[in-house]
Design an enzyme around this catalytic site. Structure first.
Site, mmCIF file in Angstrom:
data_model
loop_
_atom_site.group_PDB
_atom_site.id
_atom_site.type_symbol
_atom_site.label_atom_id
_atom_site.label_comp_id
_atom_site.label_asym_id
_atom_site.label_seq_id
_atom_site.Cartn_x
_atom_site.Cartn_y
_atom_site.Cartn_z
ATOM 1 C CB CYS A 1 11.011 0.237 23.616
ATOM 2 S SG CYS A 1 11.517 0.749 21.976
ATOM 3 N NE ARG B 1 -3.645 -0.045 2.552
ATOM 4 C CZ ARG B 1 -4.286 0.120 3.704
ATOM 5 N NH1 ARG B 1 -4.282 -0.826 4.614
ATOM 6 N NH2 ARG B 1 -4.948 1.227 3.937
ATOM 7 C CB THR C 1 -16.261 7.764 6.130
ATOM 8 O OG1 THR C 1 -16.286 6.546 6.896
ATOM 9 C CG2 THR C 1 -17.208 8.771 6.741
ATOM 10 C CB SER C 2 -18.479 3.012 4.062
ATOM 11 O OG SER C 2 -17.521 2.498 4.960
ATOM 12 C CG HIS D 1 -8.458 4.160 11.687
ATOM 13 N ND1 HIS D 1 -9.421 4.015 10.714
ATOM 14 C CD2 HIS D 1 -9.117 4.046 12.878
ATOM 15 C CE1 HIS D 1 -10.609 3.820 11.287
ATOM 16 N NE2 HIS D 1 -10.454 3.851 12.584
ATOM 17 C CG ASP E 1 -4.245 8.943 2.617
ATOM 18 O OD1 ASP E 1 -4.131 9.959 3.351
ATOM 19 O OD2 ASP E 1 -5.255 8.726 1.910
ATOM 20 C CB CYS F 1 12.998 -1.318 17.652
ATOM 21 S SG CYS F 1 13.055 0.129 18.701
ATOM 22 C CD GLN G 1 -13.366 6.680 9.370
ATOM 23 O OE1 GLN G 1 -13.704 5.520 9.543
ATOM 24 N NE2 GLN G 1 -14.088 7.518 8.645
ATOM 25 C CG ASN G 2 -8.445 8.635 4.799
ATOM 26 O OD1 ASN G 2 -9.240 7.731 5.044
ATOM 27 N ND2 ASN G 2 -8.703 9.624 3.970
HETATM 28 P P1 OAD Z 1 -14.577 2.890 2.900
HETATM 29 O O1 OAD Z 1 -13.764 2.321 1.796
HETATM 30 O O2 OAD Z 1 -15.327 1.967 3.777
HETATM 31 O O3 OAD Z 1 -15.630 3.933 2.302
HETATM 32 C C1 OAD Z 1 -15.274 4.834 1.316
HETATM 33 C C2 OAD Z 1 -16.445 5.759 1.082
HETATM 34 O O4 OAD Z 1 -16.012 6.788 0.222
HETATM 35 C C3 OAD Z 1 -17.665 5.087 0.446
HETATM 36 O O5 OAD Z 1 -18.824 5.447 1.174
HETATM 37 C C4 OAD Z 1 -17.683 5.703 -0.972
HETATM 38 O O6 OAD Z 1 -19.006 5.879 -1.453
HETATM 39 C C5 OAD Z 1 -17.036 7.052 -0.705
HETATM 40 N N1 OAD Z 1 -16.392 7.672 -1.885
HETATM 41 C C6 OAD Z 1 -15.861 7.085 -2.974
HETATM 42 N N2 OAD Z 1 -15.355 8.000 -3.809
HETATM 43 C C7 OAD Z 1 -15.570 9.218 -3.239
HETATM 44 C C8 OAD Z 1 -15.272 10.561 -3.625
HETATM 45 N N3 OAD Z 1 -14.641 10.845 -4.751
HETATM 46 N N4 OAD Z 1 -15.643 11.563 -2.783
HETATM 47 C C9 OAD Z 1 -16.287 11.275 -1.617
HETATM 48 N N5 OAD Z 1 -16.586 10.035 -1.214
HETATM 49 C C10 OAD Z 1 -16.238 9.008 -2.007
HETATM 50 O O7 OAD Z 1 -13.575 3.828 3.746
HETATM 51 P P2 OAD Z 1 -13.682 4.314 5.256
HETATM 52 O O8 OAD Z 1 -15.074 4.675 5.605
HETATM 53 O O9 OAD Z 1 -12.624 5.321 5.434
HETATM 54 O O10 OAD Z 1 -9.525 1.237 8.818
HETATM 55 O O11 OAD Z 1 -13.290 2.992 6.018
HETATM 56 C C11 OAD Z 1 -13.155 3.046 7.404
HETATM 57 C C12 OAD Z 1 -11.998 2.208 7.859
HETATM 58 O O12 OAD Z 1 -12.124 0.889 7.355
HETATM 59 C C13 OAD Z 1 -10.658 2.659 7.325
HETATM 60 O O13 OAD Z 1 -10.096 3.709 8.065
HETATM 61 C C14 OAD Z 1 -9.843 1.445 7.444
HETATM 62 C C15 OAD Z 1 -10.826 0.402 6.983
HETATM 63 O O14 OAD Z 1 -10.643 -0.801 7.562
HETATM 64 C C16 OAD Z 1 -8.256 1.023 9.191
HETATM 65 O O15 OAD Z 1 -7.326 1.052 8.411
HETATM 66 C C17 OAD Z 1 -8.105 0.750 10.636
#
Ligand code: OAD
Length: 222
Positions: free
Chosen positions: A114, A54, A172-173, A103, A88, A131, A85-86
């Site tokens: 440590c 990634r 976010t979903s 996250h 990146d 480490c 939550q990103n």
């Molecule tokens: P998801 O991949 O679950 O959701 C992405 C959302 O972005 C969806 O609802 C899409 O409809 C929307 N989307 C797609 N393109 C878009 C755009 N151009 N503009 C706006 N929205 C758009 O991602 P997260 O909700 O971030 O956790 O997922 C939550 C967590 O699940 C992440 O942080 C990650 C994953 O497991 C960890 O890494 C701990």
């Protein structure tokens, strides 16, 4: 307060985990299996391989208009807080400051023994970094499924959710808790809650306003 998820980075070329009817899979494994505490205990090299892959994808990618818009909002609004939550780092690359990373961050590693954090851009240690302080194997400084959030991060965000006037939820979903609970906290405390997403989510019905579309376009217009 703005809460962001993977969708805000979609227009930079970062694949989302869910959305569009798809769920991310890597080497035949669902992403929530490879990104789990269980996998870390059982197969640390595989977890590194997934995060190295990634990071490789991210290396060439740049922030998009949505990231830049939010960096500008921070300059315009006094008590602004960006919660993501990103992992990146694209918000920071666009100039956002003091980002609450719920996250973790894919560019950091952490020593489970440590607790020292290491910048992976400075480590050239092969696929299993160790480490420099105590010699033990490092792990990605990222929250995995089955783990709790970094101390203080959610508390900071929840406190802001309680007191903000306006809460944007972008890309976010809204299915991963506790992050997905933040807009609910904000709404229950009286904030105006706005969702920006091309698709509906479980949060949509709870929002005061849903703006259907891509973050880069909508946030720039706003
Ligand atoms: P998801 O991949 O679950 O959701 C992405 C959302 O972005 C969806 O609802 C899409 O409809 C929307 N989307 C797609 N393109 C878009 C755009 N151009 N503009 C706006 N929205 C758009 O991602 P997260 O909700 O971030 O956790 O997922 C939550 C967590 O699940 C992440 O942080 C990650 C994953 O497991 C960890 O890494 C701990």
């Amino acid at each position: 307060m703005v809460l962001t998820g993977a969708g805000i980075s979609a227009e930079s070329g970062v694949p989302t985990f869910r959305g569009g009817g798809n769920t991310a899979v890597w080497k035949g494994m669902p992403f929530d299996m490879i990104s789990s505490a269980r996998m870390l205990e059982g197969d640390l090299p595989a977890v590194w391989e997934w995060f190295n892959y990634r990071r490789g994808l991210l290396e060439k990618l740049k922030p998009n208009a949505a990231h830049f818009a939010l960096a500008q909002w921070q300059d315009r609004f006094q008590d602004f807080m960006l919660v993501t939550q990103n992992i990146d780092n694209l918000h920071q690359a666009a100039g956002s400051r003091d980002v609450v990373e719920l996250h973790g961050n894919i560019w950091r590693a952490r020593c489970p023994t440590c607790a020292t954090r290491h910048d992976l851009r400075e480590l050239h240690d092969g696929s299993l970094p160790s480490c420099s302080d105590c010699g033990d194997p490092l792990r990605p400084d990222v929250v995995l499924f089955g783990e709790t959030l970094p101390p203080g991060a959610f508390e900071r965000a929840a406190e802001k959710a309680q007191s903000c006037d306006l809460c944007f939820v972008v890309g976010t979903s809204a299915v991963v808790y506790p992050a997905a609970g933040l807009p609910e906290i904000a709404g229950n405390a009286g904030a105006y809650v706005v969702e920006v997403n091309p698709e509906r989510t479980p949060l949509s019905d709870l929002c005061d306003e849903v703006i259907t579309g891509n973050a880069g376009e909508i946030l720039t217009l706003l």
